[in-house]
Design an enzyme around this catalytic site. Structure first.
Site, PDB file in Angstrom:
ATOM      1  N   PHE A 120      16.400 -14.562   9.463  1.00 58.47           N
ATOM      2  CA  PHE A 120      17.767 -14.652   8.959  1.00 58.47           C
ATOM      3  C   PHE A 120      18.650 -13.944   9.979  1.00 58.47           C
ATOM      4  O   PHE A 120      18.670 -12.707  10.038  1.00 58.47           O
ATOM      5  CB  PHE A 120      17.854 -13.975   7.589  1.00 58.47           C
ATOM      6  N   ALA A 121      19.350 -14.715  10.815  1.00 54.29           N
ATOM      7  CA  ALA A 121      20.065 -14.160  11.962  1.00 54.29           C
ATOM      8  C   ALA A 121      21.552 -14.071  11.672  1.00 54.29           C
ATOM      9  O   ALA A 121      22.327 -14.973  12.013  1.00 54.29           O
ATOM     10  CB  ALA A 121      19.795 -15.002  13.207  1.00 54.29           C
ATOM     11  N   ARG A 237      19.531  -9.229  -3.153  1.00 57.50           N
ATOM     12  CA  ARG A 237      19.947  -7.827  -3.246  1.00 57.50           C
ATOM     13  C   ARG A 237      19.172  -7.034  -4.310  1.00 57.50           C
ATOM     14  O   ARG A 237      18.691  -5.929  -4.016  1.00 57.50           O
ATOM     15  CB  ARG A 237      21.449  -7.765  -3.492  1.00 57.50           C
ATOM     16  N   ARG A 262      -4.403  20.012  -6.694  1.00 56.04           N
ATOM     17  CA  ARG A 262      -4.230  21.075  -5.712  1.00 56.04           C
ATOM     18  C   ARG A 262      -4.148  22.440  -6.396  1.00 56.04           C
ATOM     19  O   ARG A 262      -3.326  22.661  -7.296  1.00 56.04           O
ATOM     20  CB  ARG A 262      -2.951  20.819  -4.918  1.00 56.04           C
ATOM     21  N   GLY A 334       3.519  19.217   1.042  1.00 57.09           N
ATOM     22  CA  GLY A 334       3.536  20.146   2.167  1.00 57.09           C
ATOM     23  C   GLY A 334       3.190  19.458   3.477  1.00 57.09           C
ATOM     24  O   GLY A 334       3.345  18.241   3.633  1.00 57.09           O
ATOM     25  N   GLU A 358      21.002  -5.328   4.526  1.00 56.43           N
ATOM     26  CA  GLU A 358      21.518  -6.203   3.466  1.00 56.43           C
ATOM     27  C   GLU A 358      22.643  -5.540   2.667  1.00 56.43           C
ATOM     28  O   GLU A 358      22.747  -5.687   1.448  1.00 56.43           O
ATOM     29  CB  GLU A 358      20.381  -6.666   2.550  1.00 56.43           C
TER      30      GLU A 358
END
Length: 374
Positions: A120-121, A237, A262, A334, A358
């Protein structure tokens, strides 16, 4: 149809299937791709698995909700597969929605099968968010045109097989006088270079040195290209928001797992109020973003009024939320999350671009504010 605020069992099962496919079939292909280049085996697999066909159903335009669920589910497991699928959809959607029968029969089967890569240019060095300012010239030449100028920040460039190119064919100011063309890859005068981006997507420039465009390669009407571009972006979108939600869910899942396992300060991280409250905030914002995306998608599918504002809200809130969630997940992990190859290191690079492309965050706020006074 009344709006719903939860996925039904069939949708949940489909999302689970998509995540499993992405993890089992697509993630290994993504890992073998060359950074910054089109991963053709990955695109071909998307076609083989029938996922690209979901973007171009035979009975009409893709449902926005289906597109959102596709992008969210793939993003949770493999952002490269999600992006490859989305770029195929964005590059070929103008053909599907505005193209002639001959254009559709020529290109859509190739795109759906994953044999042709689409682009899409629209963007240019001086015309990104301000798409109406584009300067690529399309000058009359016999029955057709010659394209001269440059495009920049084009996904799948310069390796695409098909480019939907937006060029100025008339003297009209701003959005007037823009026409969409289908330009095959390899056409004489068409060049370009890959760009080295923060996240290694296939993004590059396209250069046009008198590139020929035939009358039958016009998409829609001559001078109606801006409508083609904006109509395509409006459909996609909310699904950019869905991509962001998928990344946020992946980051949240990683943070929850890490905080639960942890050990620090005499117990699991999750028992520290600072961490547990952060996780609660991440989860709440992610859920809110998902609901906003789903609501915008359903509004689009139902043809409700005020869709432009709802789509802008979905993209705005979901992309900003994903940035926050990924950043917070890195903080909880971390230093280990900053190591190359860690899921969150990957997501940290991936999550930045959707706030820009976009329609940047600032553009979405402008759209929303304008709609308030419409």
């Amino acid at each position: 149809m009344a709006p719903s605020f939860a996925l039904d069992p069939e949708q949940r099962a489909w999302c689970a299937e998509l995540r499993a496919l992405a993890a089992r079939r697509l993630r290994p292909l993504a890992a073998t791709g060359e950074p910054g280049r089109v991963n053709r085996p990955l695109v071909a697999a998307l076609g083989e698995l029938g996922l690209l066909a979901r973007l171009f159903p035979a009975d009409g335009p893709v449902r926005a909700m289906d597109l959102c669920l596709l992008r969210e589910s793939l993003a949770m497991e493999c952002t490269e597969a999600e992006t490859a699928l989305a770029l195929q959809g964005l590059g070929a959607a103008p053909v599907a929605r505005y193209g002639t029968g001959a254009q559709r029969s020529r290109w859509l089967p190739e795109v759906v099968a994953g044999r042709a890569v689409a682009a899409f240019a629209l963007s240019e060095p001086g015309a990104g968010s301000d798409a109406a300012a584009l300067e690529l010239r399309a000058e009359p030449d016999g029955r057709g045109w010659r394209l001269t100028g440059e495009k920049c920040w084009i996904s799948n460039a310069p390796g695409a097989d098909l480019h939907t190119v937006f060029a100025r064919t008339g003297p009209g100011a701003r959005s007037r006088g823009i026409t969409a063309f289908l330009v095959p890859g390899g056409r004489p005068g068409l060049g370009g270079q890959p760009l080295d981006m923060l996240s290694s997507h296939p993004v590059g420039t396209l250069t046009f040195d008198g590139v020929r465009a035939e009358p039958e390669e016009v998409v829609g009407e001559v001078g109606g290209g801006f409508r083609v571009a904006m109509g395509t972006l409006e459909v996609f979108r909310p699904s950019v928001g869905a991509f962001a939600v998928g990344m946020a869910r992946a980051a949240l899942g990683a943070a929850v797992a890490h905080a639960g396992g942890r050990q620090a300060f005499g117990g699991p991280l999750k028992d520290l109020q600072a961490v547990s409250h952060q996780l609660a905030e991440m989860a709440t914002r992610t859920e809110a973003a998902a609901l906003l995306v789903y609501a915008a998608a359903e509004a689009l599918d139902a043809g409700e009024p005020g869709v432009a504002a709802r789509s802008a809200m979905a993209k705005l809130f979901a992309t900003e939320t994903a940035q926050y969630v990924v950043d917070a997940a890195v903080q909880i992990h971390g230093a280990r999350a900053l190591r190359r190859g860690h899921l969150l290191e990957h997501l940290y690079r991936e999550v930045r671009a959707p706030r820009v492309y976009e329609g940047a965050t600032e553009v979405q706020r402008t759209v929303i504010a304008k709609e308030l006074y419409r």
